[in-house]
Design an enzyme around this catalytic site. Structure first.
Site, PDB file in Angstrom:
ATOM      1  N   TYR A 109       0.803  -1.222   0.000  1.00  0.00           N
ATOM      2  CA  TYR A 109       0.000   0.000   0.000  1.00  0.00           C
ATOM      3  C   TYR A 109       0.836   1.272   0.000  1.00  0.00           C
ATOM      4  CZ  TYR A 109      -3.994   2.989   0.983  1.00  0.00           C
ATOM      5  OH  TYR A 109      -4.974   3.947   0.885  1.00  0.00           O
TER       6      TYR A 109
ATOM      7  N   LYS B 250       7.680   8.518  -0.128  1.00  0.00           N
ATOM      8  CA  LYS B 250       8.271   9.028   1.102  1.00  0.00           C
ATOM      9  C   LYS B 250       9.682   8.472   1.318  1.00  0.00           C
ATOM     10  CE  LYS B 250       4.275  10.943   2.141  1.00  0.00           C
ATOM     11  NZ  LYS B 250       4.004  12.354   1.886  1.00  0.00           N
TER      12      LYS B 250
ATOM     13  N   SER C  38      -0.705  15.946   8.218  1.00  0.00           N
ATOM     14  CA  SER C  38      -1.912  15.328   7.668  1.00  0.00           C
ATOM     15  C   SER C  38      -3.168  16.024   8.184  1.00  0.00           C
ATOM     16  CB  SER C  38      -1.962  13.849   8.059  1.00  0.00           C
ATOM     17  OG  SER C  38      -0.871  13.159   7.515  1.00  0.00           O
TER      18      SER C  38
ATOM     19  N   CYS D 179      -4.638  18.802   7.298  1.00  0.00           N
ATOM     20  CA  CYS D 179      -4.580  20.253   7.486  1.00  0.00           C
ATOM     21  C   CYS D 179      -4.826  21.023   6.184  1.00  0.00           C
ATOM     22  CB  CYS D 179      -3.240  20.659   8.093  1.00  0.00           C
ATOM     23  SG  CYS D 179      -2.987  20.054   9.772  1.00  0.00           S
TER      24      CYS D 179
END
Length: 615
Positions: A225, A234, A276, A278
């Site tokens: 995933y 990332k 996250s 925001c």
């Protein structure tokens, strides 16, 4: 591995367009270890993408969506145990523990390599091993980096084609001896002879996402995933690239990049970091309100920025990604119309709901949900299920889509030289204490402001709501080395350019006594953005406060938002001394962990802030 002086037989099955002997040898070594049934070198072509998608549809992993409603688009449903990034299973295996620092998980490299040797031995039996040369950033850019991912997941291969520049063109650029970051990924589910595969292969017992900073290696096992499996995302773009940036004198940041153009034609670029939940993607694709006729906001990127000093003494940034891997829930024509237009075609959706007509839906997409859906786990769903708390789409459901489809993409978004950055913004979700916008008086003050960034958690992040989590520079999960050294690197980089960007803190989420958001947000954030750009060009005024410079009510443009009162504004920029004393004390939660690695300049800023608040 071979003994010194020996030559290994080429088992890579590389096509003629792969001229890199070192790459061939590495692929051969991995093939010997993981023992796949076949090897496929991805050329990145449309024909290859279409073929892999058709194979995944035939296997049941992808569902082809209605061609009239959502052309060339697909839906995937992951295993319920494999739905998100896993920080507790992510490791920075530097040579010494203190190099990883207290905010990263660490295992000694030799111990981790023994674990990986055990896990990867035969892990691709019965599967296809895909080899994907890819570029993060425009091929040939001096800011770009090359990687090669090996994976046993065709789902990963099609996503990597969207998210990166992937395939033959990258192998051509690497030539015979170009540098690349090696990454190996496996779902960790080998197939015995004759064994039938599952719809979403993964290992539900053991998962690892491992980085070796010194050797620039990435190893990922067990998950199929998102950023766990798309190793350019990332793993390379932030965790490994942050180490490269430290060593080479640049910045690899979890930041969006947008352009702002005034009616007079003055263009500025801003990079912004948000944890996250925001509104990061919404801000990256902001559409100015009607009162801002003639203003334009354009998108360079919505997640990652690589930033290098230029010859003219300014920072220049690129978006190293070629696609968007965005969170679907909450995305709508109201919150982000540009994103919705981007998602009309050529999309891979993961873990959203399916309509009876063969289209997709997620919470927040429309005001009312459809009468019938198939949820993200393939089960029938009705609005009654929603009222009972069962979501149709997973909170972390995603879309993968080419960035070029976004109507707000900047004409320079693929400029190999990057775009000049005028300001850095750092924002979090804070219902109290933090003002709407504040400018740091100096670079050092700005670094302290960013280093102490905190954001209130949501249910989608931790299951707990409203707990302030320290997330310095929005990099707590992505910095590939000691956070104290990372702060020191930021301080050093400010002195490396003659025209350092100004640094601002923003907060769209302050609430009133009834728990209602005060600031309207979304497109109205343009009013704050206009002031920020004005400050960068010496055109906007502000008021000094203990925190920094804050606009007075008269310093913002209220045309078209006259209903927003002066009293409401005073509330969202109010600096509560008592609350801020508690806030500064809470900074020790993170800063205290860094010990001697905390730069002296930041400790001085903390002391000065105490004194200003006391005064």
């Amino acid at each position: 591995m071979n003994a010194p002086g020996t030559t290994q037989k080429d088992l890579s099955q590389a096509p003629d367009w792969v001229r890199h002997a070192g790459l061939r040898q590495w692929v051969s070594e991995i093939a010997l270890l993981v023992k796949p049934e076949r090897i496929v070198w991805c050329d990145g072509s449309q024909a290859e993408y279409d073929r892999l998608c058709q194979e995944l549809v035939a296997a049941g992993t992808l569902i082809k969506l209605n061609e009239k409603l959502r052309p060339n688009s697909y839906l995937a449903r992951s295993h319920p145990s494999d739905v998100a990034r896993m920080e507790d299973r992510t490791f920075i295996c530097s040579e010494k523990k203190e190099q990883a620092g207290p905010t990263n998980n660490w295992v000694a490299p030799l111990e981790m390599r023994a674990t990986l040797q055990r896990l990867f031995d035969g892990c691709m039996r019965g599967r296809t091993m895909y080899v994907m040369p890819y570029s993060m950033g425009p091929i040939g850019s001096h800011i770009a980096q090359m990687g090669v991912e090996i994976s046993d997941s065709a789902y990963v291969a099609i996503n990597m084609r969207i998210m990166t520049r992937m395939g033959r063109a990258v192998a051509d650029w690497l030539g015979e001896d170009g540098d690349f970051v090696p990454g190996v990924h496996s779902v960790g589910a080998p197939l015995a002879a004759g064994q039938k595969d599952v719809l979403w292969p993964c290992n539900d017992k053991e998962k690892w996402i491992v980085h070796f900073p010194e050797t620039r290696e990435i190893w990922s096992y067990g998950s199929g995933y998102g950023g766990n499996a798309l190793l350019g995302k990332k793993c390379l773009a932030l965790r490994i690239a942050s180490v490269m940036a430290r060593d080479e004198g640049w910045l690899a940041e979890h930041m969006l990049i947008l352009g702002v153009e005034s009616p007079a034609g003055q263009k500025s670029y801003v990079a912004a970091a948000f944890p996250s939940a925001c509104g990061k993607t919404n801000f990256a694709m902001l559409i100015p309100p009607a009162a801002y006729k003639g203003w334009k906001v354009t998108t360079i990127g919505e997640d990652i920025a690589w930033i290098k000093p230029g010859h003219d003494g300014r920072f220049y940034a690129i978006n190293p990604e070629a696609g968007f891997f965005g969170v679907a829930p909450g995305t709508s024509d109201t919150t982000n119309p540009n994103a919705m237009r981007t998602l009309k075609t050529n999309v891979i959706f993961t873990n959203v709901a399916l309509t009876p007509e063969g289209d997709v839906w997620w919470e927040g997409m429309t005001e009312q949900p459809p009468a019938r859906l198939t949820d993200w786990q393939g089960k029938p769903w009705t609005p009654e299920n929603g009222k009972a708390g069962r979501l149709a789409a997973h909170p972390n459901s995603r879309f993968t889509v080419p960035a070029a489809q976004c109507p707000s993409m900047d004409p320079r978004w693929e400029d190999s030289g990057g775009v000049p950055i005028s300001a850095f913004l750092f924002g979090g979700r804070r219902s109290t204490t933090v003002p709407l916008v504040v400018e740091a008086p100096t670079w050092e003050d700005g670094v302290y402001m960013a280093a102490t960034l905190g954001s209130e958690t949501t249910a989608a992040i931790t299951g707990k709501v409203g707990v302030v989590r320290r997330d310095p520079m929005a990099m707590i999960a992505f910095c590939g080395y000691n956070m104290g050294d990372y702060f020191a690197h930021w301080l050093k980089m400010g002195a490396s350019v003659h025209h350092a960007p100004r640094i601002f803190r923003v907060n769209w989420f302050r609430k009133d006594a009834r728990g209602k958001y005060i600031w309207p947000g979304f497109g109205e954030n343009m009013r704050v953005l206009e002031w920020i750009v004005g400050r960068c060009h010496g055109l906007a005024k502000g008021v000094d406060t203990p925190l920094g410079i804050i606009p007075a009510f008269e310093d913002l443009n209220w045309r078209g938002l006259e209903k927003f009162t002066r009293e409401q504004y005073q509330e969202i920029v109010r600096v509560d001394g008592a609350a801020w004393k508690g806030e500064v004390a809470s900074h020790d939660e993170l800063l205290g962990k860094l010990g001697a690695r905390l730069p002296r300049e930041l400790e001085q800023r903390r002391t000065q802030l105490h004194q200003k608040l006391a005064g």
